[in-house]
Design a protein around this motif. Structure first.
Motif, short mmCIF file in Angstrom:
data_model
loop_
_atom_site.label_atom_id
_atom_site.label_comp_id
_atom_site.label_asym_id
_atom_site.label_seq_id
_atom_site.Cartn_x
_atom_site.Cartn_y
_atom_site.Cartn_z
N SER A 135 0.86 -1.18 0.00
CA SER A 135 0.00 0.00 0.00
C SER A 135 0.90 1.23 0.00
CB SER A 135 -0.90 0.01 1.23
OG SER A 135 -0.14 0.28 2.40
N GLN A 136 0.31 2.38 -0.33
CA GLN A 136 1.08 3.63 -0.27
C GLN A 136 1.64 3.83 1.13
OE1 GLN A 136 -1.21 6.39 -3.52
NE2 GLN A 136 -1.12 7.14 -1.47
N ALA A 137 0.83 3.56 2.14
CA ALA A 137 1.27 3.76 3.53
C ALA A 137 2.42 2.83 3.89
CB ALA A 137 0.10 3.55 4.48
N GLU A 138 2.35 1.57 3.45
CA GLU A 138 3.44 0.63 3.73
C GLU A 138 4.73 1.07 3.04
OE1 GLU A 138 0.80 -3.47 4.24
OE2 GLU A 138 1.31 -2.74 2.23
N ALA A 139 4.61 1.49 1.79
CA ALA A 139 5.78 1.96 1.05
C ALA A 139 6.37 3.20 1.72
CB ALA A 139 5.42 2.24 -0.40
N ALA A 140 5.50 4.11 2.16
CA ALA A 140 5.97 5.32 2.85
C ALA A 140 6.73 4.95 4.12
CB ALA A 140 4.78 6.23 3.18
N GLY A 141 6.22 3.96 4.85
CA GLY A 141 6.90 3.51 6.07
C GLY A 141 8.28 2.95 5.77
N VAL A 172 9.14 8.24 4.75
CA VAL A 172 8.56 9.53 4.34
C VAL A 172 7.12 9.61 4.84
CG1 VAL A 172 10.04 9.71 2.29
CG2 VAL A 172 7.76 8.73 2.07
N ASP A 173 6.63 10.82 4.97
CA ASP A 173 5.24 10.98 5.42
C ASP A 173 4.28 10.68 4.28
OD1 ASP A 173 4.49 13.53 3.97
OD2 ASP A 173 6.16 14.29 5.16
N ARG A 174 3.02 10.50 4.63
CA ARG A 174 2.02 10.10 3.63
C ARG A 174 1.83 11.14 2.54
NH1 ARG A 174 -2.68 6.68 6.67
NH2 ARG A 174 -1.27 5.18 7.63
N THR A 175 1.88 12.40 2.90
CA THR A 175 1.70 13.46 1.92
C THR A 175 2.80 13.42 0.87
OG1 THR A 175 0.64 14.85 3.57
CG2 THR A 175 1.47 15.97 1.62
N THR A 176 4.03 13.24 1.32
CA THR A 176 5.16 13.13 0.40
C THR A 176 5.00 11.91 -0.49
OG1 THR A 176 6.62 14.25 1.96
CG2 THR A 176 7.69 12.89 0.26
N MET A 177 4.55 10.80 0.11
CA MET A 177 4.37 9.57 -0.66
C MET A 177 3.31 9.75 -1.75
SD MET A 177 5.70 6.66 -0.90
CE MET A 177 5.38 5.27 -1.95
N SER A 228 2.53 12.47 -3.28
CA SER A 228 3.13 13.29 -4.33
C SER A 228 4.09 12.46 -5.20
CB SER A 228 3.88 14.46 -3.70
OG SER A 228 4.53 15.22 -4.66
N LEU A 229 4.90 11.63 -4.58
CA LEU A 229 5.82 10.78 -5.33
C LEU A 229 5.06 9.81 -6.23
CD1 LEU A 229 8.43 10.05 -2.52
CD2 LEU A 229 8.91 11.23 -4.68
N VAL A 230 4.05 9.16 -5.68
CA VAL A 230 3.27 8.20 -6.46
C VAL A 230 2.52 8.91 -7.58
CG1 VAL A 230 1.35 6.53 -6.38
CG2 VAL A 230 3.13 6.48 -4.62
N ASP A 231 1.97 10.08 -7.30
CA ASP A 231 1.29 10.85 -8.35
C ASP A 231 2.21 11.09 -9.54
OD1 ASP A 231 -1.07 11.02 -6.90
OD2 ASP A 231 -0.77 13.12 -6.30
N GLY A 232 3.45 11.52 -9.27
CA GLY A 232 4.40 11.79 -10.35
C GLY A 232 4.76 10.53 -11.12
N LEU A 233 4.99 9.44 -10.41
CA LEU A 233 5.33 8.18 -11.07
C LEU A 233 4.15 7.65 -11.88
CD1 LEU A 233 7.36 6.54 -8.18
CD2 LEU A 233 8.28 7.36 -10.37
N GLU A 234 2.96 7.84 -11.35
CA GLU A 234 1.75 7.41 -12.07
C GLU A 234 1.56 8.25 -13.34
OE1 GLU A 234 -2.53 5.83 -10.62
OE2 GLU A 234 -2.05 7.89 -10.00
#
Length: 147
Positions: A56-62, A66-71, A73-79
């Motif tokens: 999940s995004q939260a697991e990857a962030a952990g 990084v915090d969830r907000t940063t995650m 943003s990162l996933v949005d860009g990669l997507e």
């Protein structure tokens, strides 16, 4: 201040050396990754997502620290670049599962190869034993798991 108690030149200070070595490596890595349209943070996301089980995004962030907000943003860009897909977890609709696309897998392979080559060039002034020793020493300093 006594004459023999002069501060050491900056080039002898560990903090100065680590900061500038990291900045030099970051520049080399950024140049190596530029042709792939990603930066070091995005490459780290691809690496974490390339594991055996979907995260999940939260697991990857952990895992990335990084915090969830940063995650997000990162996933949005990669997507946006077609490197990852995001879908709802069938077990928990509150979670987004993030996975690499085939393009993301290819980008990861090629970008990792470029990153490793940049790292080898950065370490070129050291012989192989010194380079391995440096990596082991840094791992030991960070062994408590705290950044």
């Amino acid at each position: 201040m006594a004459a023999d108690a002069r501060p050491a030149p900056l080039e002898l200070r560990l903090g100065y050396l680590l900061k500038h070595a990291q900045a030099k490596l970051a520049r080399a890595s950024a140049e190596a990754l530029a042709p792939y349209g990603i930066d070091g943070h995005e490459l780290a996301v691809l690496v974490v997502l390339s594991g055996e089980e979907p995260l999940s995004q939260a697991e990857a962030a952990g895992r990335l620290g990084v915090d969830r907000t940063t995650m997000v943003s990162l996933v949005d860009g990669l997507e946006d670049h077609g490197l990852v897909t995001r879908r709802r977890s069938p077990q928990d609709r509150r979670k987004n599962i993030v996975e690499l696309t085939p393009a993301g897998e290819q980008c990861l392979r090629e970008a990792e190869q470029a990153r490793r080559a940049a790292e080898r060039r950065f370490l070129a002034p050291l012989d192989e034993g010194q380079a391995e020793g440096l990596v082991r020493a840094l791992q030991a300093l960070l062994a408590d798991g705290k950044p």
